[in-house]
Design a protein around this motif. Structure first.
Motif, short mmCIF file in Angstrom:
data_model
loop_
_atom_site.label_atom_id
_atom_site.label_comp_id
_atom_site.label_asym_id
_atom_site.label_seq_id
_atom_site.Cartn_x
_atom_site.Cartn_y
_atom_site.Cartn_z
N SER A 130 17.80 -6.55 -2.88
CA SER A 130 19.27 -6.54 -2.61
C SER A 130 19.74 -5.34 -1.97
O SER A 130 19.45 -4.24 -2.14
CB SER A 130 19.99 -7.13 -3.66
OG SER A 130 20.22 -6.08 -4.65
N ALA A 177 22.16 -9.06 -7.32
CA ALA A 177 23.05 -8.29 -6.72
C ALA A 177 23.57 -6.89 -7.40
O ALA A 177 24.11 -6.25 -6.58
CB ALA A 177 24.34 -9.11 -6.43
N GLY A 183 25.16 -9.91 0.09
CA GLY A 183 25.97 -9.10 -1.01
C GLY A 183 27.32 -8.94 -0.55
O GLY A 183 27.81 -8.01 -1.44
#
Length: 455
Positions: free
Chosen positions: A301, A280, A371
């Motif tokens: 991500s 993340a 995320g």
């Protein structure tokens, strides 16, 4: 005086006689060098029987070209049968090509506008000096018909010869300056007209390419949605439920929260996004994962995608994140003026959690990028993806309209207020949110696109 005519007046000054002013007069009237005189007879009309043959040939050529394009498309679709990755690859590549052509079209049209202004300015400049040029021409013609004594070298008229020499000595330098100035103007006018003609040819070619790409995108999207309906059918009741939630909510953050907790496809999309275990935090992403167009989860991500995301549409930025909105607030996203009918692509991989009308946004598309990030896009005429569908970065998800419409609601608070003023073009509004709060999207755009956004 600053009129220009080039070699024509220079030739007259060098003693070419009465023929030179005639050519010069053509130039003053705007006839291109080497062109036919203004008084030349028009060419005979083309016989009527010849016209249908020419038009028919052109029409047959267009039909052949369209048929060949359709055959190539059918072959591509057949090759992509039962191959999701191949279909996605064609969608992404064709949309990227269309976006590039649209950007070129915008640049060419801007160049043509500048050339049109230059042509008009030069024409006005020449027209304003027409009276002065007429006087110069008349003097040259009189000199050609009745040469002064100094040119005849008559010794019995020495006084007239001296006077003529003095007069010509004072007049010829000024005429030569006028000739050189006019020559420069006409040369520039010819250059501008040549560039304008070349730009028009380029514009025609680019428009043809864009038409082909638009038809191709439409066919590919139709095939994609057909497969989506077969593999992941959206029950009408769930679509109706999503619409009812949107009608009963006035806040974007609450809309997303309710959709992802109450509506089946949006809830499943949120669960899939939360289940992704990719890093993340920003870092070196695995770019090779982006080459897999058959992926069903984000390749990297969203936090790692900074500097990698393509702008969703070609166009001109009108307002950027943090810019004052004129009513005491600041803009929370990016507003782009686009071409009519432009394809809109997803900026990032993610799942569609809403696709439909919402308050002052008009048609609103919300993508859960994982995320805690969501991408909001508004101002489109038509959305071409369904609730719960997974989309790739660069994949077409909507189409802009043919008329301007409000695109960017003022988001000083969570509630959408009145729209920003519209221009003469459709506008796309793009907003990135992290845990419900708007964030500046600028760092995420790919380098070339970021430079375009910053002007």
């Amino acid at each position: 005086m600053t009129f220009k005519a080039g070699p024509l007046l220079a030739a007259a000054l060098l003693g070419l006689g009465p023929a030179a002013p005639s050519a010069f007069a053509q130039a003053v009237q705007g006839t291109p060098q080497g062109g036919a005189p203004a008084s030349a007879p028009l060419p005979p009309p083309v016989p009527d029987r010849a016209r249908p043959h020419l038009d028919t040939d052109a029409l047959k050529g267009d039909v052949r070209g369209a048929d060949e394009a359709q055959q190539r498309l059918r072959a591509d679709l057949e090759a992509a049968k039962d191959n999701r990755g191949r279909l996605n690859q064609m969608l992404v590549e064709t949309t990227a090509r269309a976006r590039s052509v649209e950007q070129q079209l915008t640049e060419v049209e801007g160049r043509m506008a500048m050339l049109d202004r230059s042509t008009s300015d030069l024409g006005v400049s020449l027209a304003r000096r027409r009276g002065v040029l007429a006087e110069v021409l008349a003097a040259l013609m009189r000199m050609g018909r009745t040469p002064p004594p100094a040119l005849l070298m008559r010794p019995d008229d020495a006084l007239d010869a001296v006077r003529s020499a003095i007069l010509l000595g004072a007049l010829l330098p000024e005429l030569r300056v006028e000739a050189e100035t006019l020559a420069s103007d006409l040369s520039e006018l010819g250059r501008v007209r040549g560039e304008l003609a070349a730009a028009k040819e380029t514009l025609t070619r680019l428009r043809s390419e864009l038409d082909d790409d638009s038809r191709r995108i439409s066919a590919l999207v139709t095939e994609r949605q057909r497969r989506q309906a077969e593999e992941h059918p959206l029950p009408p009741a769930e679509k109706t439920q999503a619409d009812q939630v949107a009608k009963g909510t006035s806040d974007v953050h609450d809309l997303v929260t309710r959709l992802e907790s109450e509506v089946g496809p949006a809830a499943r999309a949120a669960d899939a996004a939360n289940a992704v275990t990719r890093p993340a935090e920003p870092g070196k992403p695995d770019l090779a994962a982006l080459e897999n167009t058959a992926r069903i989860t984000p390749a990297i991500s969203f936090a790692q995608a900074k500097g990698l995301l393509p702008l969703p549409v070609a166009g001109v930025p009108l307002r950027t994140f943090g810019q004052g909105d004129g009513v005491g607030g600041t803009d929370k996203g990016l507003t782009i003026a686009t071409r009519a009918g432009a394809p809109v692509s997803a900026p990032a991989d993610g799942w569609v959690v809403y696709a439909g009308p919402f308050r002052s946004y008009g048609q609103l598309l919300i993508i859960n990028a994982g995320g805690g990030y969501h991408v909001l896009m508004a101002g489109m005429d038509r959305i071409t993806v369904e609730l719960g569908q997974f989309v790739l970065a660069g994949e077409p998800v909507a189409v802009m309209g043919g008329a301007p419409r409000p695109a960017a609601p003022r988001l000083a608070g969570a509630t959408a207020q009145g729209p920003v003023p519209v221009t003469g073009q459709p506008q796309l509004y793009v907003e990135f949110r992290k845990d419900g709060n708007p964030v500046d999207p600028t760092p995420w755009w790919a380098a070339t696109d970021s430079q375009k956004v910053r002007g």
